[in-house]
Design a protein around this motif. Structure first.
Motif, PDB file in Angstrom:
ATOM      1  N   TYR A 150       1.079  -1.076  -0.357  1.00  0.00           N
ATOM      2  CA  TYR A 150       0.174   0.110  -0.235  1.00  0.00           C
ATOM      3  C   TYR A 150       0.914   1.010  -0.054  1.00  0.00           C
ATOM      4  CZ  TYR A 150      -3.552  -2.717   1.838  1.00  0.00           C
ATOM      5  OH  TYR A 150      -5.103  -4.189   2.220  1.00  0.00           O
ATOM      6  N   MET A 195      -7.924  -0.756   1.038  1.00  0.00           N
ATOM      7  CA  MET A 195      -8.907  -1.816   0.326  1.00  0.00           C
ATOM      8  C   MET A 195     -10.469  -1.376   1.000  1.00  0.00           C
ATOM      9  SD  MET A 195      -7.690  -6.244   0.291  1.00  0.00           S
ATOM     10  CE  MET A 195      -6.110  -4.947  -0.161  1.00  0.00           C
ATOM     11  N   HIS A 245     -14.604  -7.030   1.872  1.00  0.00           N
ATOM     12  CA  HIS A 245     -14.520  -7.634   1.562  1.00  0.00           C
ATOM     13  C   HIS A 245     -14.732  -9.255   2.647  1.00  0.00           C
ATOM     14  CE1 HIS A 245     -10.084  -7.373   2.145  1.00  0.00           C
ATOM     15  NE2 HIS A 245     -10.309  -8.881   1.887  1.00  0.00           N
ATOM     16  N   ASP A 248     -12.969 -13.439   2.715  1.00  0.00           N
ATOM     17  CA  ASP A 248     -11.747 -14.052   2.077  1.00  0.00           C
ATOM     18  C   ASP A 248     -12.708 -15.447   2.581  1.00  0.00           C
ATOM     19  OD1 ASP A 248     -10.273 -11.918   2.618  1.00  0.00           O
ATOM     20  OD2 ASP A 248      -8.614 -12.727   3.286  1.00  0.00           O
ATOM     21  N   VAL A 291      -6.991 -17.554   8.196  1.00  0.00           N
ATOM     22  CA  VAL A 291      -6.563 -16.524   7.444  1.00  0.00           C
ATOM     23  C   VAL A 291      -5.101 -15.892   8.680  1.00  0.00           C
ATOM     24  CG1 VAL A 291      -5.866 -14.659   5.908  1.00  0.00           C
ATOM     25  CG2 VAL A 291      -8.177 -16.163   5.931  1.00  0.00           C
ATOM     26  N   SER A 316      -2.712 -12.509   9.315  1.00  0.00           N
ATOM     27  CA  SER A 316      -1.977 -10.966   8.630  1.00  0.00           C
ATOM     28  C   SER A 316      -0.915 -11.249   9.399  1.00  0.00           C
ATOM     29  CB  SER A 316      -3.427 -10.380   8.686  1.00  0.00           C
ATOM     30  OG  SER A 316      -3.485  -9.501   8.387  1.00  0.00           O
ATOM     31  N   PHE A 348      -7.968  -0.340  10.159  1.00  0.00           N
ATOM     32  CA  PHE A 348      -8.466  -1.520   9.311  1.00  0.00           C
ATOM     33  C   PHE A 348     -10.217  -1.600   9.844  1.00  0.00           C
ATOM     34  CE2 PHE A 348      -8.499  -6.661  10.080  1.00  0.00           C
ATOM     35  CZ  PHE A 348      -9.002  -6.515   9.207  1.00  0.00           C
ATOM     36  N   LEU A 380      -3.655  -1.328  12.695  1.00  0.00           N
ATOM     37  CA  LEU A 380      -2.856  -1.762  12.564  1.00  0.00           C
ATOM     38  C   LEU A 380      -1.553  -1.185  12.612  1.00  0.00           C
ATOM     39  CD1 LEU A 380      -4.052  -5.101  10.305  1.00  0.00           C
ATOM     40  CD2 LEU A 380      -4.369  -4.748  12.841  1.00  0.00           C
ATOM     41  N   PHE A 384      -7.595 -14.300  11.156  1.00  0.00           N
ATOM     42  CA  PHE A 384      -8.869 -14.496  10.812  1.00  0.00           C
ATOM     43  C   PHE A 384      -9.621 -16.032  11.357  1.00  0.00           C
ATOM     44  CE2 PHE A 384     -10.921 -11.480   8.425  1.00  0.00           C
ATOM     45  CZ  PHE A 384     -10.779 -10.307   9.253  1.00  0.00           C
ATOM     46  N   HIS A 431     -14.527  -6.995   5.671  1.00  0.00           N
ATOM     47  CA  HIS A 431     -12.895  -6.577   6.274  1.00  0.00           C
ATOM     48  C   HIS A 431     -12.182  -5.311   5.075  1.00  0.00           C
ATOM     49  CE1 HIS A 431     -10.582 -10.291   4.850  1.00  0.00           C
ATOM     50  NE2 HIS A 431     -10.107  -9.368   4.711  1.00  0.00           N
ATOM     51  N   ILE A 469      -9.519  -1.318   4.718  1.00  0.00           N
ATOM     52  CA  ILE A 469      -8.342  -0.764   5.170  1.00  0.00           C
ATOM     53  C   ILE A 469      -9.209   0.329   4.142  1.00  0.00           C
ATOM     54  CG2 ILE A 469      -6.026  -0.452   5.026  1.00  0.00           C
ATOM     55  CD1 ILE A 469      -5.999  -3.098   5.811  1.00  0.00           C
ATOM     56  N   ARG A 501       3.050   0.294   3.570  1.00  0.00           N
ATOM     57  CA  ARG A 501       2.964  -0.666   4.186  1.00  0.00           C
ATOM     58  C   ARG A 501       2.821  -1.988   3.241  1.00  0.00           C
ATOM     59  NH1 ARG A 501      -2.556  -2.706   5.245  1.00  0.00           N
ATOM     60  NH2 ARG A 501      -1.642  -4.296   6.868  1.00  0.00           N
ATOM     61  N   THR A 504      -1.351 -11.631   3.803  1.00  0.00           N
ATOM     62  CA  THR A 504      -1.862 -12.041   4.228  1.00  0.00           C
ATOM     63  C   THR A 504      -1.733 -14.146   3.694  1.00  0.00           C
ATOM     64  OG1 THR A 504      -3.677 -12.184   2.827  1.00  0.00           O
ATOM     65  CG2 THR A 504      -3.615 -11.000   4.865  1.00  0.00           C
ATOM     66  N   ARG A 544      -2.817 -18.332   3.869  1.00  0.00           N
ATOM     67  CA  ARG A 544      -4.083 -19.007   3.713  1.00  0.00           C
ATOM     68  C   ARG A 544      -3.632 -19.920   3.702  1.00  0.00           C
ATOM     69  NH1 ARG A 544      -7.706 -14.815   1.477  1.00  0.00           N
ATOM     70  NH2 ARG A 544      -6.434 -12.768   1.838  1.00  0.00           N
TER      71      ARG A 544
END
Ligand code: MD6
Ligand code: FE
Length: 234
Positions: A137, A143, A146, A148, A157, A159, A168, A185, A193, A202, A204, A222, A226, A228
């Motif tokens: 970022y 962001m 959304h 995941d 997940v 992060s 966040f 964060l 998560f 969630h 940003i 930044r 993440t 997964r």
């Protein structure tokens, strides 16, 4: 502790809520676990060094296009390549190359993350993440809200954040609107998560420039990693 009911304006609740201390674990919602200051500066710097290798290819870092809109965040993947809305071994929406393998050290880091987030040892040690989305970022990147949900596994997940801090927005599993909680964060923070929060919306909402600590290895912007479990077979 942070579930202030008023998410839009600073309230007395947020004003007088003490800042979290490194290593303190918080669970802002069931299954959503925040461990501030989890990575040391040395670890952060080392990971930033790896990030520069990852962005060198074989698949360059890129902004994915979602429903015709280019994202402001740029992403490079390990293990499996994420493209809206699927995982592939080759980056068919970039240059067709296979992505780098998922590193063993990251599997071990993911297991330690779950342990430190409070997962039972057996569950933590059975964790087998096989993809990482590594996002960069700049100061203007965001962001949107959304879920995941491109994974076929319900594994958590993990992060990790490095560099400038961000806001966040952590919502609910039903829709992208309220109720949600905004939290900060910071560089070195771990967020997991899992459980009831695995499919929570969630996003940003902003990156806070010039907030990266000296020694984290990133001068501006930044990085978020993440990891997964895709649930896909080779
Ligand atoms: C970010 N993170 O922190 C974006 N997803 O930049 C995510 O989208 C995310 O932090 C699932 C779990 C934790 C996350
Ligand atoms: Fe996400």
């Amino acid at each position: 502790m942070w579930d202030n009911t008023d998410n839009e304006t600073p309230s007395a609740m947020t004003l007088f809520t003490p800042e979290p201390h490194p290593g303190d674990r918080h669970e802002p919602a069931a299954g959503a676990i925040h461990v501030p200051g989890w990575l040391t500066l040395d670890q952060q710097r080392w990971i930033v060094g790896q990030f520069h290798r990852w962005t060198d290819g074989p698949v360059p870092i890129r902004a994915a296009t979602v429903r015709g809109h280019q994202m402001s965040v740029r992403t490079v993947c390990l293990g499996w390549h994420w493209q809206p809305y699927k995982y592939t071994r080759a980056a068919t929406d970039v240059n067709g190359a296979q992505v780098l393998p998922f590193p063993d050290w990251m599997v071990r880091l993911g297991r330690r993350a779950l342990l430190d987030a409070g997962y039972p040892e057996a569950e933590a040690n059975a964790y087998l993440p096989d993809t990482a989305l590594v996002n960069y970022y700049d100061a203007d990147a965001r962001m949107g809200m959304h879920q995941d949900k491109d994974e076929r596994s319900s594994a958590p997940v993990v992060s990790l954040s490095i560099g400038d801090s961000c806001t966040f927005r952590f919502g609910n599993a039903t829709n992208r609107g309220k109720p949600y909680t905004d939290l900060r964060l910071r560089s070195g923070d771990l967020f997991v998560f899992g459980g009831e929060s695995r499919l929570a919306y969630h996003g940003i909402t902003r990156v806070h420039p010039d907030t990266a600590p000296d020694g984290c290895g990133l001068a501006a912007g930044r990085i978020n990693i993440t990891m997964r479990t895709t649930g896909l077979a080779d």
